[in-house]
Design a protein around this motif. Structure first.
Motif: not given
Length: 549
Positions: A28-36, A74-78
């Motif tokens: 699962p992912s969401v897009v915030l600004d230019q980040a996934t 970029g990509t953020i591992n949350a």
């Protein structure tokens, strides 16, 4: 019962959305600004953990107002909790051998998690969503502010998966958000130098910045920024009340409702009083900054562990000073214009619906630090010097008549002579529970009930042998899928706790001051009048308004 229900909720699985923004069949992912931002699925919910909402308050940003986070990229591992804020470590209280073992487990439930790192770089939040949420869902948002005496706690202590899963089960899906905020000397340092620099009550500013983040980004997770409820327990509930009071009562569209568990505006005075100045001076000296040209700048430059070591020498809520700790938010002329209880009576406050309540035995768990107070004279000396320093001794002495030393009259209430761990313990528990919990709540609801929708409760639920229905006991119900948690979910979703065939909870009014009362006995839910210990609480309120800590 609730642990079984929790297992069912977390283990259940709903049909998953195929929406491109929340791809729960893979990652699962969401897009915030230019980040996934990549989240973690867990049954019917998805968790996005450790998202920074402000710039790290490190280096020159230590002891300064929080700064907005720059755009994400970029990509953020949350998928793991972010750092917990640095906690104050206090000397452990030695409990009498007669205290039941269950009390120790209760105390441990409030501590920060040992498996999650601690750091100054801790301004992060968690977002838990239904698995099928998408950017057009426009779901209500319940924003959790943890308690812990403004000294301990984190957003990792009470994860919100069960709350969200339960909201799906009862047909009122919500999104759960939990923020961190700076604590103790890192977040609530007092003294005249700190006030003049405009960097007081930083933890409250952190909370406000997190609420601004929610307005900007929660839609991407499926939340409705116009349907935010702020919610907290203990220090978190006091924070909620202060967020309602600040900015001339203008919520700035950041929230539309509030839920307060065992916390309201409390009897605190000014941030630059002599006591807090002495705390500041002691921390400056213990940090090696006494001879610095600018002590506050020096405090920003010392290693974090040096500042923490100095902080750890100061009183905490388990020390002899108990509730009169240096880290309670106090009036600074800006975020808190005047002492908050005084401000309540003649100042503006956000005109929103809210729920507020108490546990029956609020004072038991915070009264072990004064077990060496054993006589009537020592009790009087203690409350006079610690809580009502500027009030005449004769006026304070009336409290001894209102709160007698007879153990049968003390807290935990309705336990006769049991649990009298010292000759004054149950008296101290009864007084302190009313002083910081019951009396401030009653003032809060009585002053506002005719101005906006108010619901109030009293919890005698999930009692622990030895301390009764202690401070924070209702959390097991709220975070465990119990009836108070269901009321909370409905309130977040509809601004009314009632519905779904639940026992009816009437609005509070001064002509009908009814409390939803939760009991371990049958019936578990009933209504009682908010008239208990009326003379005692009225007198404490009178003293507190005239002489705040």
């Amino acid at each position: 019962m609730y642990s079984f229900r929790l297992a069912l909720l977390v283990g259940s699985v709903l049909a998953l959305s195929a929406d491109v923004h929340v791809r729960t069949r893979t990652q699962p992912s969401v897009v915030l600004d230019q980040a996934t931002v990549v989240g973690q699925p867990n049954g019917t919910v998805i968790k996005y953990l450790g998202l920074p909402f402000a710039q790290p308050p490190i280096g020159d940003r230590r002891l300064r107002l929080p700064q907005p986070i720059p755009p994400y990229n970029g990509t953020i591992n949350a998928t793991a909790f972010g750092n917990q804020c640095i906690q104050q470590t206090s000397e452990a209280v030695s409990l009498p051998s007669t205290v039941p073992a269950a009390v120790g487990g209760y105390v441990a439930s409030f501590l920060a998690r040992a498996d999650v790192p601690f750091s100054e770089d801790c301004l992060n939040l968690n977002v838990v969503v239904p698995a099928d949420a998408h950017p057009e869902s426009k779901l209500p948002v319940a924003v959790w502010i943890y308690g812990g005496g403004f000294q301990i706690g984190s957003n990792a202590v009470n994860p919100g998966e069960v709350v969200v899963a339960r909201s799906i089960e009862i047909g009122h899906p919500v999104i759960f958000v939990a923020m961190n905020y700076r604590l103790s000397a890192f977040g609530f340092l007092g003294g005249s130098e700190v006030k003049e620099a405009g960097v007081t009550n930083l933890g409250l500013h952190d909370q406000r910045e997190a609420l601004r983040w929610i307005q900007k980004y929660i839609s991407a997770f499926g939340g409705d920024p116009e349907k935010v409820m702020i919610w907290g327990e203990s220090a978190g509930a006091t924070s909620v009340a202060l967020q309602m009071q600040t900015n001339g009562g203008d919520a700035e569209g950041l929230f539309r409702a509030a839920f307060l568990e065992s916390g309201t505006p409390i009897a605190t005075g000014h941030v630059d009083n002599p006591y807090l100045q002495s705390i500041y001076d002691g921390i400056v000296a213990d940090s090696g900054c006494a001879n610095a040209t600018a002590a506050l700048e020096c405090l920003r430059a010392v290693p974090a562990d040096v500042l923490k070591a100095a902080m750890d020498k100061t009183p905490s809520f388990v020390s002899f000073r108990q509730l009169n700790i240096p880290w309670n938010p106090r009036a600074d002329g800006t975020f808190i214009p005047r002492p908050s209880q005084q401000l309540l009576l003649d100042g503006p406050i956000a005109k929103i619906p809210f729920v507020v309540g108490n546990d029956v035995d609020e004072g038991t768990i915070v009264s072990f630090g004064s077990l060496n107070v054993t006589t009537d004279d020592e009790f009087l000396d203690y409350i006079h010097s610690n809580y009502y320093r500027n009030t005449s001794r004769a006026a304070v002495a009336k409290i001894l008549d209102l709160y007698p030393s007879d153990p049968a009259a003390g807290s935990p209430f309705n336990t006769g002579d049991k649990y009298a761990y010292s000759p004054q313990f149950k008296r101290m528990s009864a007084f302190q529970g009313d002083f910081f919990g019951q009396a401030p709540r009653r003032l809060f609801v009585q002053h506002l009930a005719e101005k906006q929708p108010v619901y109030s409760y009293l919890s005698n639920y999930h009692t622990v042998d030895g301390i009764g229905a202690a401070h924070g006991m209702e959390l097991a119900d709220v975070f465990g899928g119990g009836p108070l948690g269901d009321y909370l979910i409905r309130f977040a979703a509809t601004l009314d706790p009632n519905g779904d065939g639940a026992f009816h909870w009437p609005r509070y009014s001064n002509s009908a001051p009814l409390l939803l009362t939760l009991d371990d006995t049958v019936p578990a839910l009933n209504l009682t009048e908010d008239t208990y210990r009326a003379e005692q609480m009225a007198y404490l309120t009178k003293l507190s308004l005239a002489d705040p800590m």
